[in-house]
Design a protein around this motif. Sequence first.
Motif, short mmCIF file in Angstrom:
data_model
loop_
_atom_site.label_atom_id
_atom_site.label_comp_id
_atom_site.label_asym_id
_atom_site.label_seq_id
_atom_site.Cartn_x
_atom_site.Cartn_y
_atom_site.Cartn_z
N ALA A 46 -4.75 7.22 -0.24
CA ALA A 46 -3.90 6.02 -0.22
C ALA A 46 -4.20 5.15 -1.44
O ALA A 46 -5.25 5.29 -2.07
CB ALA A 46 -4.13 5.22 1.06
N VAL B 191 -9.71 6.21 -1.75
CA VAL B 191 -8.68 5.18 -1.77
C VAL B 191 -8.81 4.44 -3.10
O VAL B 191 -9.92 4.08 -3.52
CB VAL B 191 -8.83 4.18 -0.61
CG1 VAL B 191 -7.94 2.95 -0.82
CG2 VAL B 191 -8.47 4.85 0.72
N LEU C 142 -6.78 0.00 4.54
CA LEU C 142 -6.68 1.43 4.30
C LEU C 142 -8.02 2.14 4.51
O LEU C 142 -8.06 3.29 4.96
CB LEU C 142 -6.15 1.68 2.89
CG LEU C 142 -4.67 1.33 2.70
CD1 LEU C 142 -4.28 1.40 1.22
CD2 LEU C 142 -3.78 2.23 3.53
N SER D 259 0.83 -1.19 0.00
CA SER D 259 0.00 0.00 0.00
C SER D 259 0.86 1.24 0.00
O SER D 259 2.02 1.21 0.41
CB SER D 259 -0.91 0.01 1.23
OG SER D 259 -0.15 0.02 2.42
N GLU E 292 0.74 5.37 1.11
CA GLU E 292 0.11 6.56 1.65
C GLU E 292 0.46 7.73 0.73
O GLU E 292 1.51 7.73 0.09
CB GLU E 292 0.63 6.85 3.07
CG GLU E 292 0.50 5.66 4.02
CD GLU E 292 -0.92 5.26 4.28
OE1 GLU E 292 -1.77 6.16 4.31
OE2 GLU E 292 -1.19 4.07 4.44
#
Length: 233
Positions: A47, A21, A58, A2, A4
């Motif tokens: 994200a 997201v 997330l 993932s 950010e």
Amino acid sequence: MSHERASANPANLAGATVRVVVADDQELVRGGFAMILDAQPGLEVVAEAGDGLEAIALVDEHRPDILLLDIRMPRMDGLEAARIVCARGDTKVIMLTTFDLDDYVYDALRAGVSGFLLKDVRRDDLVHAVRVVAAGESLLAPAITTKLIAHFAARPASGTLSPGRLAVLTQRERQTLELIARGLSNAEIAETMVLSEHTVKTHVSNLLTKLGLRDRVQAVIAAYESGLVTPGA
């Protein structure tokens, strides 16, 4: 893995920002969608995720308004992730799909997904979709979505809405439900029924509440499952 994001969008300082997201296992696709959305005023990609498990984590962490979610992903696919996210909270899900994944579309609609986009969606349509769904509507305007719903909502499934359930609706609410199922927007419904758009919004809100439905997508499914509207009619 993932990712950010630290947004450079000045509109994020204004307050009423739609937080997104993006989840797709293809890094270039994911990054492209994120770049397009993050460049728009009032939108912020908080994200990015490469699979369904990361997407769920997330969403739990950031509580975004929108999850843009691919159906085909490793570890946990988008359909299972959508079920979990839709059941847990207020984050609305827009699925990225292709024509060869039709069987997944119906299941995702029943899970509470608010809209669908094809993977080759145009830039403007992507931005429009996020804004529409964030505003509380469902993405039923594109012809592809309406066709998919019409095709699959006729399939037998557990929890099918019986025709008798529609008895709680007034005649106007029933007519509004039929027009929603045919893919009309509130403005088009207002024109067809010779009502104000505000009145139509009231009818939509009332019928969703009476039938225990989350949004317009589920209203379309209910209309087909109850027999109020039949595919191809």
